[in-house]
Design a protein around this motif. Structure first.
Motif, mmCIF file in Angstrom:
data_model
loop_
_atom_site.group_PDB
_atom_site.id
_atom_site.type_symbol
_atom_site.label_atom_id
_atom_site.label_comp_id
_atom_site.label_asym_id
_atom_site.label_seq_id
_atom_site.Cartn_x
_atom_site.Cartn_y
_atom_site.Cartn_z
ATOM 1 N N ALA A 118 0.997 -1.162 0.243
ATOM 2 C CA ALA A 118 -0.037 0.049 0.323
ATOM 3 C C ALA A 118 0.777 0.996 0.636
ATOM 4 N N GLU A 119 1.921 0.935 0.590
ATOM 5 C CA GLU A 119 2.819 2.213 0.429
ATOM 6 C C GLU A 119 3.370 2.829 -0.849
ATOM 7 N N LYS A 122 0.702 4.243 -2.839
ATOM 8 C CA LYS A 122 0.902 5.512 -2.518
ATOM 9 C C LYS A 122 1.821 6.417 -2.956
ATOM 10 N N GLY A 125 2.234 5.199 -7.429
ATOM 11 C CA GLY A 125 0.493 5.583 -7.555
ATOM 12 C C GLY A 125 -0.219 4.137 -8.273
ATOM 13 N N VAL A 126 -1.751 3.923 -7.839
ATOM 14 C CA VAL A 126 -1.603 2.364 -7.368
ATOM 15 C C VAL A 126 -2.115 1.924 -9.315
#
Length: 155
Positions: A118-119, A122, A125-126
Motif C-alpha cells: 500500500a505504501e 501511494k 500510484g496504484v
C-alpha cells in the motif's frame, strides 16, 4: 523520462527494492514481537509451510543441503517457531511443523507485506504499481517463485 542506464543497474535496483521491503518487514516484525526472525528463517518457514515438511524437503525447497536446512530448523525450534513431530505417513521420519508462534510470524508478515505494498502504491500510484507487477509477471518465467536464494551463492 529517465535517461537510459546500464544493464547492470536493473538487477541492482530490483534487489534494492527487495531489500527495502524485506528490511522494513523485519523491523516491523521485531516491533510486533518477533525480534529473532531473520530473512533466512522467513524463507525456511515458507518452505516448511502450513502442512509441514521433512528437513530434506526443506533443504530441497531452499536449494541447500539437508544439514544446512537442519541447522536452520534447529534454530527455529530453539526460538519456538517450529516443532519436530513423528510423520503420520512414515514413523521413521520426523516432520517439521510450524508452531502457533511460527504461524503468527507468517500471518503478521502477510499483513505487513500488504501495508508495504500500500505504501508503494501511494508513492508510485496504484496503476503504476499494478503495471510494474504485470510487467514483472511477464518477464519472470511461470512458477519461478523459488526460495533457493542461497543456491545462487553456492551454499
Amino acid at each position: 523520462m529517465a535517461e537510459d542506464t546500464s544493464g547492470f543497474e536493473l538487477p541492482l535496483l530490483l534487489f534494492a527494492g527487495f531489500r527495502t521491503i524485506i528490511d522494513r518487514l523485519h523491523a516491523e516484525l521485531a516491533r510486533q514481537g518477533h525480534p529473532d526472525v531473520r530473512p533466512a528463517y522467513g524463507f525456511a518457514m515458507q518452505a516448511i509451510g502450513r502442512g509441514g515438511a521433512t528437513a530434506s524437503e526443506v533443504g530441497r525447497r531452499l536449494g541447500v543441503s539437508k544439514q544446512a536446512a537442519g541447522k536452520t530448523v534447529d534454530r527455529l525450534e530453539v526460538l519456538g517457531y517450529v516443532e519436530r513431530v513423528d510423520d503420520p505417513a512414515d514413523a521413521r521420519r520426523k516432520l517439521v511443523r510450524l508452531t502457533s508462534h511460527g504461524i503468527d510470524a507468517l500471518d503478521r508478515s502477510a499483513a505487513i507485506f500488504e501495508e508495504l505494498r500500500a505504501e508503494w502504491a501511494k508513492a508510485l500510484g496504484v496503476e503504476r504499481l499494478r503495471a510494474l507487477e504485470v510487467d514483472l509477471r511477464t518477464v519472470v518465467p511461470p512458477g519461478l517463485f523459488r526460495l533457493d536464494v542461497a543456491g545462487w551463492f553456492g551454499s
